[in-house]
Write a protein that holds these residues in place. Sequence first.
Motif, PDB file in Angstrom:
ATOM      1  N   VAL B 181      -4.416  -5.474   6.174  1.00 47.86           N
ATOM      2  CA  VAL B 181      -4.592  -4.125   6.704  1.00 47.86           C
ATOM      3  C   VAL B 181      -6.050  -3.900   7.078  1.00 47.86           C
ATOM      4  O   VAL B 181      -6.362  -3.209   8.049  1.00 47.86           O
ATOM      5  N   LYS B 182      -6.964  -4.520   6.314  1.00 47.89           N
ATOM      6  CA  LYS B 182      -8.385  -4.406   6.648  1.00 47.89           C
ATOM      7  C   LYS B 182      -8.663  -5.109   7.976  1.00 47.89           C
ATOM      8  O   LYS B 182      -9.427  -4.650   8.811  1.00 47.89           O
ATOM      9  N   GLN B 183      -7.982  -6.250   8.152  1.00 47.49           N
ATOM     10  CA  GLN B 183      -8.178  -7.029   9.359  1.00 47.49           C
ATOM     11  C   GLN B 183      -7.588  -6.324  10.584  1.00 47.49           C
ATOM     12  O   GLN B 183      -8.113  -6.442  11.680  1.00 47.49           O
ATOM     13  N   PHE B 184      -6.465  -5.627  10.380  1.00 47.53           N
ATOM     14  CA  PHE B 184      -5.809  -4.913  11.473  1.00 47.53           C
ATOM     15  C   PHE B 184      -5.805  -3.428  11.128  1.00 47.53           C
ATOM     16  O   PHE B 184      -4.795  -2.902  10.653  1.00 47.53           O
ATOM     17  N   PRO B 185      -6.924  -2.733  11.360  1.00 47.70           N
ATOM     18  CA  PRO B 185      -7.065  -1.369  10.838  1.00 47.70           C
ATOM     19  C   PRO B 185      -6.186  -0.333  11.528  1.00 47.70           C
ATOM     20  O   PRO B 185      -6.194   0.814  11.120  1.00 47.70           O
ATOM     21  N   GLN B 186      -5.421  -0.758  12.541  1.00 50.59           N
ATOM     22  CA  GLN B 186      -4.496   0.200  13.149  1.00 50.59           C
ATOM     23  C   GLN B 186      -3.327   0.523  12.208  1.00 50.59           C
ATOM     24  O   GLN B 186      -2.569   1.440  12.441  1.00 50.59           O
ATOM     25  N   PHE B 187      -3.207  -0.284  11.126  1.00 53.29           N
ATOM     26  CA  PHE B 187      -2.149  -0.015  10.154  1.00 53.29           C
ATOM     27  C   PHE B 187      -2.703   0.734   8.952  1.00 53.29           C
ATOM     28  O   PHE B 187      -3.866   0.555   8.576  1.00 53.29           O
ATOM     29  N   LYS B 188      -1.848   1.543   8.354  1.00 52.46           N
ATOM     30  CA  LYS B 188      -2.264   2.292   7.179  1.00 52.46           C
ATOM     31  C   LYS B 188      -1.103   2.257   6.184  1.00 52.46           C
ATOM     32  O   LYS B 188       0.042   2.529   6.557  1.00 52.46           O
ATOM     33  N   ILE B 189      -1.396   1.906   4.938  1.00 54.49           N
ATOM     34  CA  ILE B 189      -0.341   1.917   3.923  1.00 54.49           C
ATOM     35  C   ILE B 189      -0.232   3.327   3.364  1.00 54.49           C
ATOM     36  O   ILE B 189      -1.160   3.830   2.738  1.00 54.49           O
ATOM     37  N   VAL B 190       0.893   3.980   3.641  1.00 53.53           N
ATOM     38  CA  VAL B 190       1.028   5.382   3.226  1.00 53.53           C
ATOM     39  C   VAL B 190       1.790   5.525   1.918  1.00 53.53           C
ATOM     40  O   VAL B 190       1.814   6.595   1.318  1.00 53.53           O
ATOM     41  N   GLY B 191       2.436   4.462   1.481  1.00 49.35           N
ATOM     42  CA  GLY B 191       3.173   4.558   0.224  1.00 49.35           C
ATOM     43  C   GLY B 191       3.320   3.182  -0.372  1.00 49.35           C
ATOM     44  O   GLY B 191       3.341   2.178   0.344  1.00 49.35           O
ATOM     45  N   SER B 192       3.371   3.120  -1.695  1.00 50.13           N
ATOM     46  CA  SER B 192       3.511   1.831  -2.361  1.00 50.13           C
ATOM     47  C   SER B 192       4.402   2.020  -3.583  1.00 50.13           C
ATOM     48  O   SER B 192       4.166   2.913  -4.396  1.00 50.13           O
ATOM     49  N   VAL B 193       5.442   1.218  -3.685  1.00 46.96           N
ATOM     50  CA  VAL B 193       6.339   1.323  -4.846  1.00 46.96           C
ATOM     51  C   VAL B 193       6.539  -0.071  -5.430  1.00 46.96           C
ATOM     52  O   VAL B 193       6.293  -1.078  -4.764  1.00 46.96           O
ATOM     53  N   HIS B 194       6.974  -0.124  -6.676  1.00 49.99           N
ATOM     54  CA  HIS B 194       7.266  -1.413  -7.299  1.00 49.99           C
ATOM     55  C   HIS B 194       8.766  -1.667  -7.265  1.00 49.99           C
ATOM     56  O   HIS B 194       9.543  -0.898  -7.809  1.00 49.99           O
ATOM     57  N   GLY B 195       9.159  -2.745  -6.622  1.00 49.63           N
ATOM     58  CA  GLY B 195      10.581  -3.054  -6.494  1.00 49.63           C
ATOM     59  C   GLY B 195      11.025  -4.158  -7.426  1.00 49.63           C
ATOM     60  O   GLY B 195      12.194  -4.529  -7.440  1.00 49.63           O
ATOM     61  N   ASP B 196      10.109  -4.698  -8.213  1.00 46.07           N
ATOM     62  CA  ASP B 196      10.411  -5.744  -9.205  1.00 46.07           C
ATOM     63  C   ASP B 196      11.129  -6.948  -8.610  1.00 46.07           C
ATOM     64  O   ASP B 196      11.864  -7.648  -9.317  1.00 46.07           O
ATOM     65  N   TRP B 197      10.982  -7.205  -7.311  1.00 46.44           N
ATOM     66  CA  TRP B 197      11.638  -8.328  -6.632  1.00 46.44           C
ATOM     67  C   TRP B 197      13.157  -8.270  -6.754  1.00 46.44           C
ATOM     68  O   TRP B 197      13.858  -9.260  -6.591  1.00 46.44           O
ATOM     69  N   ALA B 198      13.680  -7.099  -7.089  1.00 47.39           N
ATOM     70  CA  ALA B 198      15.129  -6.956  -7.229  1.00 47.39           C
ATOM     71  C   ALA B 198      15.571  -5.891  -6.248  1.00 47.39           C
ATOM     72  O   ALA B 198      14.930  -4.847  -6.134  1.00 47.39           O
ATOM     73  N   GLN B 199      16.644  -6.149  -5.530  1.00 45.95           N
ATOM     74  CA  GLN B 199      16.968  -5.224  -4.459  1.00 45.95           C
ATOM     75  C   GLN B 199      17.459  -3.866  -4.952  1.00 45.95           C
ATOM     76  O   GLN B 199      17.216  -2.857  -4.306  1.00 45.95           O
ATOM     77  N   ASP B 200      18.130  -3.812  -6.123  1.00 46.21           N
ATOM     78  CA  ASP B 200      18.583  -2.494  -6.584  1.00 46.21           C
ATOM     79  C   ASP B 200      17.415  -1.631  -7.058  1.00 46.21           C
ATOM     80  O   ASP B 200      17.399  -0.428  -6.847  1.00 46.21           O
ATOM     81  N   VAL B 201      16.411  -2.283  -7.678  1.00 50.17           N
ATOM     82  CA  VAL B 201      15.221  -1.534  -8.105  1.00 50.17           C
ATOM     83  C   VAL B 201      14.456  -1.042  -6.877  1.00 50.17           C
ATOM     84  O   VAL B 201      13.995   0.102  -6.821  1.00 50.17           O
ATOM     85  N   ALA B 202      14.354  -1.929  -5.870  1.00 50.24           N
ATOM     86  CA  ALA B 202      13.637  -1.561  -4.647  1.00 50.24           C
ATOM     87  C   ALA B 202      14.337  -0.397  -3.951  1.00 50.24           C
ATOM     88  O   ALA B 202      13.690   0.544  -3.492  1.00 50.24           O
ATOM     89  N   GLN B 203      15.657  -0.464  -3.912  1.00 55.99           N
ATOM     90  CA  GLN B 203      16.434   0.590  -3.259  1.00 55.99           C
ATOM     91  C   GLN B 203      16.155   1.941  -3.918  1.00 55.99           C
ATOM     92  O   GLN B 203      15.920   2.947  -3.263  1.00 55.99           O
ATOM     93  N   LYS B 204      16.136   1.924  -5.246  1.00 53.80           N
ATOM     94  CA  LYS B 204      15.918   3.142  -6.015  1.00 53.80           C
ATOM     95  C   LYS B 204      14.507   3.695  -5.764  1.00 53.80           C
ATOM     96  O   LYS B 204      14.332   4.878  -5.510  1.00 53.80           O
ATOM     97  N   ALA B 205      13.529   2.788  -5.811  1.00 56.63           N
ATOM     98  CA  ALA B 205      12.140   3.224  -5.649  1.00 56.63           C
ATOM     99  C   ALA B 205      11.897   3.756  -4.242  1.00 56.63           C
ATOM    100  O   ALA B 205      11.249   4.791  -4.061  1.00 56.63           O
ATOM    101  N   VAL B 206      12.435   3.054  -3.245  1.00 55.57           N
ATOM    102  CA  VAL B 206      12.229   3.483  -1.862  1.00 55.57           C
ATOM    103  C   VAL B 206      12.934   4.807  -1.608  1.00 55.57           C
ATOM    104  O   VAL B 206      12.365   5.721  -0.994  1.00 55.57           O
ATOM    105  N   ALA B 207      14.166   4.949  -2.116  1.00 52.57           N
ATOM    106  CA  ALA B 207      14.897   6.201  -1.921  1.00 52.57           C
ATOM    107  C   ALA B 207      14.130   7.366  -2.534  1.00 52.57           C
ATOM    108  O   ALA B 207      14.192   8.490  -2.044  1.00 52.57           O
ATOM    109  N   GLY B 208      13.388   7.099  -3.610  1.00 54.91           N
ATOM    110  CA  GLY B 208      12.641   8.158  -4.275  1.00 54.91           C
ATOM    111  C   GLY B 208      11.420   8.606  -3.508  1.00 54.91           C
ATOM    112  O   GLY B 208      11.095   9.791  -3.487  1.00 54.91           O
ATOM    113  N   ILE B 209      10.737   7.674  -2.863  1.00 53.19           N
ATOM    114  CA  ILE B 209       9.471   8.040  -2.200  1.00 53.19           C
ATOM    115  C   ILE B 209       9.696   8.429  -0.749  1.00 53.19           C
ATOM    116  O   ILE B 209       8.933   9.205  -0.175  1.00 53.19           O
TER     117      ILE B 209
END
Lengths: 316, 338
Positions: B181-209
């Motif tokens: 992101v530093k190298q390509f500053p046109q991008f901005k990380i607006v949210g970050s969640v922990h998905g524990d490398w498991a798709q059900d955890v990721a689904q839950k975290a993403v749905a929440g944010i």
Amino acid sequence: MNPFLRLFETPWIWSWLASFIVWFLTIMVTLGASTIGVSQAALTFAAFSVIVGLGQMFVITLGPGNIDLSVPATMTFAGTVALKLMNVENGMILPGLLVTIAIGLVVGLCNYSLIKALRIPPIIATLSMSFIVQSAAIWTNRGLRIKPPSALADFTTSNTLGAPNVAIVALLISILAWFLLEKTIYGRWISAIGQSMPAARMAGIPVDGARLATYLFCAVLASVAGYLLACFSGGAALNMGSEYLLMSIAVVVIGGTAVAGGDSNVPGIWGASLFMFLVVSMLNTYGLGAGIRLIMTGLIIISVIMLAGGRRASIR
Amino acid sequence: MTIRKMILASAAIACAAMPFSAFADTSAKKIALSNNYAGNSWRQAMLTSWEKVTGEAVKAGVVAAADAFTTAENQATEQAAQIQNMILQGYDAIVLNAASPTALNGAVKEACDAGITVVSFDGIVTEPCAWRIAVDFKEMGRSQVEYLSKKLPDGGNLLEIRGLAGVFVDDEISAGIHEGVKQFPQFKIVGSVHGDWAQDVAQKAVAGILPSLPDIVGVVTQGGDGYGAAQAIAATDRKMPIIVMGNREDELRWWKEQKDAKGYETMSVSIAPGVSTLAFWVAQQILDGKEVKKDLVVPFLRIDQDNLETNLANTQAGGVANVEYTQQDALKVIESAK
């Protein structure tokens, strides 16, 4: 005492209050624009915690030392076996559900057999059982992810009148649990057993029968939750149950149920489940790092339990 | 028979390639796999690959035994005890996927002192006497942002899905993404969640944010979480962003469906679980007397729009896109480190 003050005497009010505050803080980030999205997501994901939490609550009601640690393994096993059996066919939904319930019954029976026949403490018995069940899940399909039947996948992921279907299922199960706990003799029995097992035995309560039924109930709820979760998330995964071990216990405790047993309530499970989801969403939304997030989660949970527990101590 | 021939042939090539290497016989050597966790599809694929490749090697007489052991609880103490048992059982080499980069150093040192070759991979150990087959996780993260910068020259908001908090791999990939992101500053990380490398955890975290996020154009991931993110986003009325996938079969299949339906484009990157077989061959080469650098780098497996179908066809349903390594591949990796 006026009814408003009496509301603050109920053990579950604190979890509801906490989840309302967290919900409000989350939607305020977008000045209310995310209200519907956040609420629906919270209800959906709380539903799974509610279902496993209810089962765990009944077990914890049985008194000190009673706990079911096989919940995550049972969820995983039921999810994998049911999805494998249904094999994406809509006609197999009912057999899949029946097998799910059968798995719950078998695990529950094995759990209680270990506890009763071999006199192993529940914490050890259910933990060792969970190893067996988890291995069985690994052995069944080695982590293969099979899609759920389309009708079931649609059902679990869609809404009815704005409310997620899984939340409606959880609500129906909660009403059943509330009825069992508050309105039937069985509910009185398990509360009595939780308060004092020798006294319950002397009073002529069928202690073993009631305890067996409770472990069966908990395992069946866990397997049903696994079935729904596997269909909701598009297939069973070997680690899908892992976060529900602590979750199932946490929602019981935060919900105001006495950890020592004998005093439970159903509404608290809902408040606590919504709270557990919302607090993570809130901290994610505010963009805090993982370390701070975990510390905050811990601190918030401790304060909710302190508030709920402080109330109880002042009464007794 | 063909397998035997293949292995003999590769051994012959190995001989021809290194006329100066001491060529000891490894047919009496025993190699053990010490694995800390088996509870997800990646680890299952890793164990299956190990079984397949080493089974053939044992049959062909390359080594005497190649047994796999997995600890039940994913605990460093338990794995340390397991390694001590392996020392007592007289293995000549231990191939290790470690629960912790540092907590096993004591046990690994004991093994080295007992004359045992220790090769760690994926979950590597820092003990200097052991060999390390590591993945350039930072580059894996950075390359995702680079890919997005080509697809979306105007940039935009990104959602980052991280792995398990506190794990070395998670920190590395995330650091790579932030570097990108530093190298390509046109991008901005607006949210970050922990998905524990498991798709059900990721689904839950993403749905929440998700309800609280502005429009996002891309999702950067760590593998195992892309399908969950897709599910969570599909449940809303948002436009589907470019989700970088992680080589899981469900992710690839979803990508294929989207590609066929509306020309959806993305890429997928992860390490192949077959890296266990690379570690096996490296261990075999070391036992064979070959000089091997302590730090080796294994390339990650990347899938793009045009080779999606081939990779999907080769991936077992519910599994992870995989490559099993041969003795020659191991030699190539060893050579490139020099």
